[in-house]
Design a protein around this motif. Structure first.
Motif, PDB file in Angstrom:
ATOM      1  N   ALA A   1       7.709   9.272  -0.116  1.00 48.80           N
ATOM      2  CA  ALA A   1       6.562   8.375  -0.242  1.00 48.80           C
ATOM      3  C   ALA A   1       6.929   7.154  -1.079  1.00 48.80           C
ATOM      4  O   ALA A   1       7.836   7.202  -1.923  1.00 48.80           O
ATOM      5  CB  ALA A   1       5.375   9.096  -0.879  1.00 48.80           C
ATOM      6  N   VAL A   2       6.223   6.074  -0.820  1.00 53.45           N
ATOM      7  CA  VAL A   2       6.287   4.869  -1.658  1.00 53.45           C
ATOM      8  C   VAL A   2       4.889   4.643  -2.216  1.00 53.45           C
ATOM      9  O   VAL A   2       3.924   4.510  -1.461  1.00 53.45           O
ATOM     10  CB  VAL A   2       6.747   3.639  -0.856  1.00 53.45           C
ATOM     11  N   LEU A   3       4.780   4.649  -3.546  1.00 50.98           N
ATOM     12  CA  LEU A   3       3.499   4.474  -4.223  1.00 50.98           C
ATOM     13  C   LEU A   3       3.416   3.087  -4.828  1.00 50.98           C
ATOM     14  O   LEU A   3       4.391   2.594  -5.408  1.00 50.98           O
ATOM     15  CB  LEU A   3       3.333   5.507  -5.338  1.00 50.98           C
ATOM     16  N   THR A   4       2.253   2.458  -4.705  1.00 52.39           N
ATOM     17  CA  THR A   4       2.025   1.215  -5.438  1.00 52.39           C
ATOM     18  C   THR A   4       1.857   1.545  -6.910  1.00 52.39           C
ATOM     19  O   THR A   4       1.557   2.685  -7.275  1.00 52.39           O
ATOM     20  CB  THR A   4       0.749   0.521  -4.931  1.00 52.39           C
ATOM     21  N   PRO A   5       2.036   0.568  -7.803  1.00 51.44           N
ATOM     22  CA  PRO A   5       1.837   0.844  -9.229  1.00 51.44           C
ATOM     23  C   PRO A   5       0.449   1.389  -9.523  1.00 51.44           C
ATOM     24  O   PRO A   5       0.289   2.273 -10.366  1.00 51.44           O
ATOM     25  CB  PRO A   5       2.055  -0.528  -9.886  1.00 51.44           C
TER      26      PRO A   5
ATOM     27  N   ILE B   1       7.080   2.655  -6.578  1.00 53.10           N
ATOM     28  CA  ILE B   1       7.711   3.905  -6.984  1.00 53.10           C
ATOM     29  C   ILE B   1       8.010   4.724  -5.735  1.00 53.10           C
ATOM     30  O   ILE B   1       7.181   4.830  -4.829  1.00 53.10           O
ATOM     31  CB  ILE B   1       6.791   4.719  -7.927  1.00 53.10           C
ATOM     32  N   VAL B   2       9.208   5.276  -5.667  1.00 55.60           N
ATOM     33  CA  VAL B   2       9.600   6.151  -4.570  1.00 55.60           C
ATOM     34  C   VAL B   2       9.464   7.597  -5.039  1.00 55.60           C
ATOM     35  O   VAL B   2       9.923   7.944  -6.138  1.00 55.60           O
ATOM     36  CB  VAL B   2      11.045   5.863  -4.122  1.00 55.60           C
ATOM     37  N   ALA B   3       8.825   8.417  -4.233  1.00 55.57           N
ATOM     38  CA  ALA B   3       8.607   9.820  -4.594  1.00 55.57           C
ATOM     39  C   ALA B   3       9.182  10.736  -3.521  1.00 55.57           C
ATOM     40  O   ALA B   3       9.083  10.449  -2.324  1.00 55.57           O
ATOM     41  CB  ALA B   3       7.123  10.106  -4.768  1.00 55.57           C
ATOM     42  N   VAL B   4       9.800  11.826  -3.959  1.00 62.20           N
ATOM     43  CA  VAL B   4      10.228  12.903  -3.065  1.00 62.20           C
ATOM     44  C   VAL B   4       9.469  14.150  -3.499  1.00 62.20           C
ATOM     45  O   VAL B   4       9.522  14.541  -4.670  1.00 62.20           O
ATOM     46  CB  VAL B   4      11.743  13.143  -3.135  1.00 62.20           C
TER      47      VAL B   4
ATOM     48  N   GLU C   1       0.835  -1.190   0.000  1.00 60.02           N
ATOM     49  CA  GLU C   1       0.000   0.000   0.000  1.00 60.02           C
ATOM     50  C   GLU C   1       0.878   1.250   0.000  1.00 60.02           C
ATOM     51  O   GLU C   1       2.035   1.219   0.410  1.00 60.02           O
ATOM     52  CB  GLU C   1      -0.931   0.019   1.210  1.00 60.02           C
ATOM     53  N   THR C   2       0.293   2.322  -0.507  1.00 58.18           N
ATOM     54  CA  THR C   2       1.005   3.595  -0.554  1.00 58.18           C
ATOM     55  C   THR C   2       1.209   4.134   0.859  1.00 58.18           C
ATOM     56  O   THR C   2       0.279   4.145   1.666  1.00 58.18           O
ATOM     57  CB  THR C   2       0.220   4.600  -1.415  1.00 58.18           C
ATOM     58  N   SER C   3       2.437   4.566   1.157  1.00 54.73           N
ATOM     59  CA  SER C   3       2.770   5.098   2.476  1.00 54.73           C
ATOM     60  C   SER C   3       3.673   6.311   2.304  1.00 54.73           C
ATOM     61  O   SER C   3       4.312   6.490   1.267  1.00 54.73           O
ATOM     62  CB  SER C   3       3.480   4.047   3.335  1.00 54.73           C
ATOM     63  N   PHE C   4       3.750   7.119   3.343  1.00 57.02           N
ATOM     64  CA  PHE C   4       4.578   8.318   3.264  1.00 57.02           C
ATOM     65  C   PHE C   4       5.078   8.704   4.652  1.00 57.02           C
ATOM     66  O   PHE C   4       4.556   8.256   5.680  1.00 57.02           O
ATOM     67  CB  PHE C   4       3.791   9.496   2.664  1.00 57.02           C
TER      68      PHE C   4
ATOM     69  N   LEU D   1       8.478  17.722  -7.425  1.00 55.05           N
ATOM     70  CA  LEU D   1       8.521  16.308  -7.081  1.00 55.05           C
ATOM     71  C   LEU D   1       9.425  15.542  -8.028  1.00 55.05           C
ATOM     72  O   LEU D   1       9.700  15.969  -9.148  1.00 55.05           O
ATOM     73  CB  LEU D   1       7.122  15.703  -7.059  1.00 55.05           C
ATOM     74  N   ALA D   2       9.891  14.408  -7.519  1.00 55.95           N
ATOM     75  CA  ALA D   2      10.742  13.511  -8.302  1.00 55.95           C
ATOM     76  C   ALA D   2      10.314  12.080  -8.006  1.00 55.95           C
ATOM     77  O   ALA D   2       9.932  11.760  -6.876  1.00 55.95           O
ATOM     78  CB  ALA D   2      12.210  13.713  -7.966  1.00 55.95           C
ATOM     79  N   PHE D   3      10.354  11.216  -9.040  1.00 55.55           N
ATOM     80  CA  PHE D   3       9.976   9.807  -8.906  1.00 55.55           C
ATOM     81  C   PHE D   3      11.170   8.915  -9.237  1.00 55.55           C
ATOM     82  O   PHE D   3      11.958   9.224 -10.149  1.00 55.55           O
ATOM     83  CB  PHE D   3       8.831   9.461  -9.862  1.00 55.55           C
ATOM     84  N   TYR D   4      11.253   7.788  -8.506  1.00 53.12           N
ATOM     85  CA  TYR D   4      12.346   6.827  -8.690  1.00 53.12           C
ATOM     86  C   TYR D   4      11.765   5.422  -8.718  1.00 53.12           C
ATOM     87  O   TYR D   4      10.789   5.116  -8.007  1.00 53.12           O
ATOM     88  CB  TYR D   4      13.365   6.941  -7.545  1.00 53.12           C
TER      89      TYR D   4
END
Length: 303
Positions: A142-146, A165-168, A66-69, A91-94
């Motif tokens: 944050a960590v996002l699910t697909p 996906i990791v987001a800042v 699940e998505t968490s932050f 924002l940036a995604f990894y």
């Protein structure tokens, strides 16, 4: 010539079929229990100043159902309490498996890139939960699910099946959702009365008298923010009502706030203020009463 139409265009109005203002028990605001999961801080090392492109090392692979932050830095600005509150962010995604940078926004300090939670959630649904109750000046990891990243994004970036996906996210500025300040006394006769729902949505009551023959401006609420200067980009919520048929013709309430050039009637007003501007009828347009909440005034950086 065509002053009413020019002002409406300058303020980038969104046309909605509104019939009046309604109230809600919670005034449209989230409860603002930020929450979060501090374990997320262990998935990556994030360094650099807020507003500058972060240096990020992802400790891949990052797995989660699940998505968490979690907030890397907690700012002391306003909180994002509604889906349409104006916000400026980078924002940036990894990739969660590869650690590879997928996307990075401008990180150029431009305060005129004003959007909302709704805007970002349309592009990546999980950002709705990640941004709710975040405060201006915060950096969020944050960590996002697909699924929450968005199937179109997963495909566009060629991510592996099931890859997180990791987001800042740098929340640079959060603006108020409505005018706030001192109510002002106005003794002008024959002008509309403005009432407000708890969330700030105005209702405009047009009197049964002819419209003014000159542009008339009243300050209904005087905010305590900075003055709007010529050349500023002004962030507003706005509602227009036709004088003759008393119908709402234009509104940005319940949608993303407008941002446009500081027209003459707004210059000198303070951020946080609510203005009533009445434009007389012209050959091109009927008389119109406009209520403007000034939520922010920004100057884009010189390139």
């Amino acid at each position: 010539m065509r002053k009413t139409s020019a002002v409406l265009a300058s303020l980038s109005l969104a046309v909605l079929a509104l019939t009046g203002c309604t109230t809600t028990a919670s005034d449209g605001a989230a409860a603002c229990d930020r929450g979060g999961n501090d374990k997320i801080l262990n998935v990556a090392d994030v360094s650099g100043d807020l507003g500058s492109a972060p240096e990020v090392t992802v400790f891949d692979p990052v797995k989660g159902d699940e998505t968490s932050f979690a907030d890397v830095t907690v700012g002391d600005g306003l909180a994002l309490t509604t889906d349409f509150q104006p916000v400026v962010l980078d924002l940036a995604f990894y990739g969660g498996d590869s650690g590879k940078k997928l996307y990075e926004s401008e990180f150029n300090g431009d305060p005129s890139r004003v959007h909302s939670i709704d805007y970002w959630a349309q592009r990546s649904p999980g950002l709705a939960d990640v941004l709710e109750c975040a405060t201006g000046g915060s950096r969020v990891l944050a960590v996002l699910t697909p699924e929450d990243f968005g199937p179109q994004n997963v495909e566009a970036f060629g991510l592996d099946k099931g890859e997180n996906i990791v987001a800042v996210i740098d929340v640079l500025d959060v603006m108020p959702s409505k005018a706030s300040g001192a109510l002002q006394f106005n003794d002008a006769q024959g002008l509309p009365t403005v009432v407000r729902a708890p969330d700030g949505t105005p209702g405009v009551i047009i009197p049964d008298v002819p419209a003014p023959t000159e542009i008339t401006t009243q300050t209904l609420i005087k905010g305590d923010g900075p003055e709007v200067k010529a050349g500023d980009a002004v962030v507003t919520n706005i509602m227009g009502v036709s004088w003759d048929d008393k119908k709402v013709t234009t509104s940005s309430w319940g949608a993303e706030a407008s941002i446009g050039a500081a027209v003459e009637q707004l210059v000198g007003a303070t951020v946080g203020s609510q203005l009533l501007i009445v434009f007389p009828a012209t050959e091109a347009a009927p008389a119109t009463a406009i209520v403007v909440d000034i939520l922010g005034a920004v100057t884009a950086p010189t390139q």
